[in-house]
Design an enzyme around this catalytic site. Sequence first.
Site, PDB file in Angstrom:
ATOM      1  N   ASP A 380      44.274  -5.671  -1.595  1.00 20.24           N
ATOM      2  CA  ASP A 380      43.071  -5.523  -2.408  1.00 20.24           C
ATOM      3  C   ASP A 380      42.176  -6.749  -2.237  1.00 20.24           C
ATOM      4  OD1 ASP A 380      41.305  -4.486  -4.274  1.00 20.24           O
ATOM      5  OD2 ASP A 380      42.844  -4.064  -5.766  1.00 20.24           O
ATOM      6  N   GLU A 383      37.259  -8.341   0.671  1.00 21.55           N
ATOM      7  CA  GLU A 383      35.930  -8.703   1.213  1.00 21.55           C
ATOM      8  C   GLU A 383      35.819 -10.187   1.589  1.00 21.55           C
ATOM      9  OE1 GLU A 383      36.298  -7.453  -2.055  1.00 21.55           O
ATOM     10  OE2 GLU A 383      36.366  -5.421  -1.274  1.00 21.55           O
ATOM     11  N   ASP A 450      35.921   0.120  -5.683  1.00 16.94           N
ATOM     12  CA  ASP A 450      35.870   0.448  -7.106  1.00 16.94           C
ATOM     13  C   ASP A 450      34.619   1.251  -7.445  1.00 16.94           C
ATOM     14  OD1 ASP A 450      38.180  -0.970  -7.226  1.00 16.94           O
ATOM     15  OD2 ASP A 450      37.326  -2.735  -8.190  1.00 16.94           O
TER      16      ASP A 450
END
Length: 668
Positions: A380, A383, A450
């Site tokens: 997760d 980025e 998300d």
Amino acid sequence: MAVFTNGKTYLEFQNNNERVRIIPWGANSFRVVATPNGPVDLTSAALLEQPAITDEVTITIRENEATIQSGNIKAVVNSEGWSNVFGRISFYDGAGKLLLAEADGGGALLKKPRYFRSQIGGDYRLTATFAANDGEKIYGMGQYQQDILDLKGCNLELAHRNSQASVPFYVSNKGYGFLWHNPAVGTVTFGANTTEWRADSTKQLDYWITAGTTPAAIEEQYSAVTGRVPMMPEYGLGFWQCKLRYVNQDEVLEVAREYHRRGVKVDVLVIDYYHWPRCGDYRFDEHFFPNVKEMVAECRSYGIELMVSIWPQIDVRSENFQEMKERGLLVQTAHGMDVQMIFHGNNVFYDATNPETRKYIWQKVKANYREQGIRLFWLDEAEPEFGTYDYDTYRYYAGSVLQQGNIYPREYVRGFHEGEAEDFGENTVKLVRCAWAGSQRYGALVWSGDIHSTYQDFKNQVVAGLQMGLAGIPWWTTDIGGFHGGDVRTDEFKELLIRWFQYGAFSPVMRIHGSRTPHREIFKADGEPTEQSGAANEIWSYGEENYQIMKKFIDVREAMRDYNRDLMTQAHEKGAPVLRGMFYEFPEDATTWDLKDQYMFGGDVLVAPVMVAGATTRRVYLPQGAQWTDARDGKVYQGGQWLDSKAAIETLPIFLRDGRQEYLVGMI
């Protein structure tokens, strides 16, 4: 006037201090590298080394023009007159058709197609400008949260954010593909007059172009030079269960046992974040998970693999923070307070571009997860999700984030890929929230972040999945039902969930997830608050009628296991996307190039998701060149027509090409 030189396998020209080299790089393809001063640098951000092409390369040099041809692509450099004074490159296919050309200088305007603006410190802000093609359509470029399929006219940020993945490769309907081979933060504008690429900080220009008669040929050539996915393991073909979040070992086992009791096949069950004591500890909190090996063994006895979430954030209170800081394994904050994300404490990110960091993290994961039986990891925050996306604030081992930032998610997954390959001789699926060119070769299964639980977000994901496949990332998925805002108490959300679930059955990986409302508070053993848990998200949690629909589509997914395995073989061997825009399979049918709300799942199955609240019909186009069997009732239609297709809540329009996959008739 440009001065031309050539080697055995490249053409080079120089104008004042600028040096430009055009190199055959893979079949029917060129790599173009330019530096404003000094020699070109052929180290690679994403492109794999290729065997030197000599027999098929032809180079011709004249006074004001030079050409280089390799296979079915030719580059022509013209330096005659004011408009071409800096050396203008044009690319043609084997039949002599113009594919792409740098913008000219505009006569007395003296514009540069490759403009390096010097910055303090010696690097450059780069702008590369190409002439626009009339009637061009552009697809790919990664994942942007919009339902625009043809990117002509779009302005895109070349940077990563939560739910945005910049993968700067596109496919043109003009018969070529183009990779902006530069990991710098920047933008691209596909304008009506020009296409303009910008890198905010770089040392040189670097791009790759390939010529192909079909989108499939372009994808095969592109994947050959950036890498292909491994073969998808068997557990990637079925249904994955997930929610925010299973708090403890008992909850995990209760869900696994109930699916087993009901006879519903689950391939992967996911344990989300904050199963650890603190971010950066890379281990289970023993208060919540006292016997991991027993939990893993019981789930595996039901045919379920467990996956655990990993975050690259290191809480300053973590047991690993001080050592990692002293060893230089963390992302550097160039100025300001050294806090890169505030979430349950002050956090900084580990530096995935540093090979020593990748080894350090893998050893922690190996000791605390792999040796407890956990084989699968959800990477997760890839980025990474800086608290503010002020990219000039941070610096990696590889360089400033402005200059190297977009490689982070690829290097993040690379550390796990290389560690498991070296220590265990296997390649697993790594679920990851972002990607860049080349991520696919490390087993990256990208999901779309998300996103919210709305029909507009649903529409955005359908387009995003198609664009990611064209950008070279065939393993892609989405949170079925969306992540934020799904209230399990409302009929409106339940309808959206069912429609999304149907789409999920025809995605590369079928995975339900979400932060469902209402939430409940969770506390550690010492009373400290920790991350909350959402409402139940198992398929029986939404009532018997919805349960039966979702179970049916899990059964459909199981019935397609052999077909899905074949699609994954095509991705592994040819780089073919699993989700395909209609034009990918039917490029000769002009209508297909404008269809953004239906797609091909592989070569045989046409999928038309229902993405309007309350809809019980939807319009579907059946392309020319095939017969189409309605998977609901077996009725056969000729291609080249539009249908108003019925779509009650328990089904959706699915059409089978030329009678293939006929076992699906009546299942849907």
